[in-house]
Design an enzyme around this catalytic site. Structure first.
Site, PDB file in Angstrom:
ATOM      1  CE  LYS A 165     -15.454  65.681  33.287  1.00 21.90           C
ATOM      2  NZ  LYS A 165     -15.638  65.254  31.935  1.00 21.90           N
ATOM      3  CE  LYS A 197     -16.530  59.993  39.953  1.00 22.45           C
ATOM      4  NZ  LYS A 197     -17.162  60.484  38.843  1.00 22.45           N
ATOM      5  CE  LYS A 226     -11.257  57.653  33.223  1.00 20.14           C
ATOM      6  NZ  LYS A 226     -11.369  56.959  32.099  1.00 20.14           N
TER       7      LYS A 226
END
Length: 348
Positions: free
Chosen positions: A119, A211, A214
């Site tokens: 991230k 994956k 969103k």
């Protein structure tokens, strides 16, 4: 401890549109566990703010997304009367215990967390402390209720292992105080993962190696829970494939990520296994699988989207459920925290 007395805790972040991966990887499993476990299901809004505001959207968007996740829980079949549904920030135990765990966890443990690296990317120096310490808050979420089991996807297994490490270190470091408080075997349980069934990791419709997310800039990469029937069918028709006919064996499926993803989605939506679904489509063209998958996805997801729309139009109803759930969650967490304070030596 019998299965009926096992306590499950899990949560979903309110950071934008929920998609099929959230449903199959988490919410659908939450629904199934209601018949066999005591369940506490959280909308983890404190986790949502660990990244930049551009990700979680600011106050209005966070409130909307929190209610949307709650609506998805209810529309999918979670019973807020029989089990607990609430948002994390309404129960102070999460934040209080997270600070204690910040002092229990070791920096070296957190440095091994791959999700932070993913991230934060190359911008690690500008990442928030909250994003770095996120796994300690996740441990607090679980252990504030002394939960015994956590339904997790493959990408969260590492965080659950850290939760177990934190619980064990607390129990060892504070062993004498735990015994004095009436817990000679240690205060916190070591929670176990629950990973069952197909499609625990749902991949993008545009890239079977990535994956479903969103944050993907292409809306065609995912099926949102709020998508209508036509949109669902369109996205599945446009899903990436390879040029070969569908494989006839699990061995032949290796190295074909798009085929594995679409077949896995069909299996998960049908409550079947990949092994039983594979013969239905062996040797056939992707177009046949896509049509069957689109029909099945519309059948399963359209009622959820419709119910979510109704619930989102009744904000007061959702807020009342969250408030009631928070009060019931706090009734469990506060006695746990009272023991933790006593074990730590905090004067009250």
């Amino acid at each position: 401890m019998s299965q009926a007395s096992q306590r499950v805790f899990s949560g979903v972040q309110p950071t934008g549109n929920l998609h099929l991966g959230n449903y199959l990887g988490a919410i659908k499993r939450f629904v199934a566990m209601q018949s066999s476990h005591e369940c506490i299901y959280c909308v983890v809004d404190l986790h949502a703010i660990t990244q930049d505001r551009s990700v979680w959207g600011g106050p209005e968007e966070l409130a909307r997304s929190t209610r949307e996740v709650t609506a998805a829980y209810l529309a999918s079949g979670i019973d807020p009367a029989a089990h607990i549904v609430f948002n994390q920030s309404q129960v102070a135990a999460h934040s209080e215990l997270a600070w204690i765990f910040n002092c229990v966890a070791r920096v070296g443990w957190l440095n091994r967390m791959t999700q932070f690296k993913d991230k934060a990317g190359k911008n690690r120096e500008n990442a928030s402390v909250g994003l770095y310490a996120y796994p300690n808050l996740m441990a607090a979420d679980i252990l504030a209720y002394r939960a015994t089991h956590v339904p997790v996807g493959e990408d969260q297994k590492q965080h659950l292992e850290l939760t177990r490490d934190i619980a064990q270190k607390f129990n060892i470091d504070m062993a004498d105080a735990c015994t004095e408080a009436g817990y000679p075997d240690g205060f916190f349980p070591l929670p176990e993962p629950l990973i069952t069934g197909p499609a625990t990791r749902v991949m993008s419709l545009r890239d079977g190696d990535k994956k479903m997310s969103k944050s993907d800039p292409s809306d065609l990469s995912r099926i949102n829970l709020t998508d209508d029937a036509d949109t669902i069918a369109k996205k599945i028709r446009k899903a990436k494939t390879d040029p070969d006919a569908l494989p006839e064996s699990m061995e032949a499926l290796k190295g074909r990520p798009e085929a594995a993803n679409l077949l896995g989605l069909f299996a998960a939506l049908q409550d079947a296994t990949l092994e039983t679904v594979l013969p239905q489509f062996a040797g056939r063209q992707f177009s046949e699988l896509k049509q069957a998958l689109a029909d099945l996805a519309v059948e399963k997801l359209s009622p959820i989207a419709g119910e979510m729309q109704k619930l989102m139009a009744s904000q007061d109803h959702i807020d009342a459920i969250l408030k009631d759930g928070a009060e019931r969650a706090n009734a469990i967490a506060e006695p746990v925290m009272a023991d933790v304070r006593r074990i730590m030596g905090f004067v009250r």
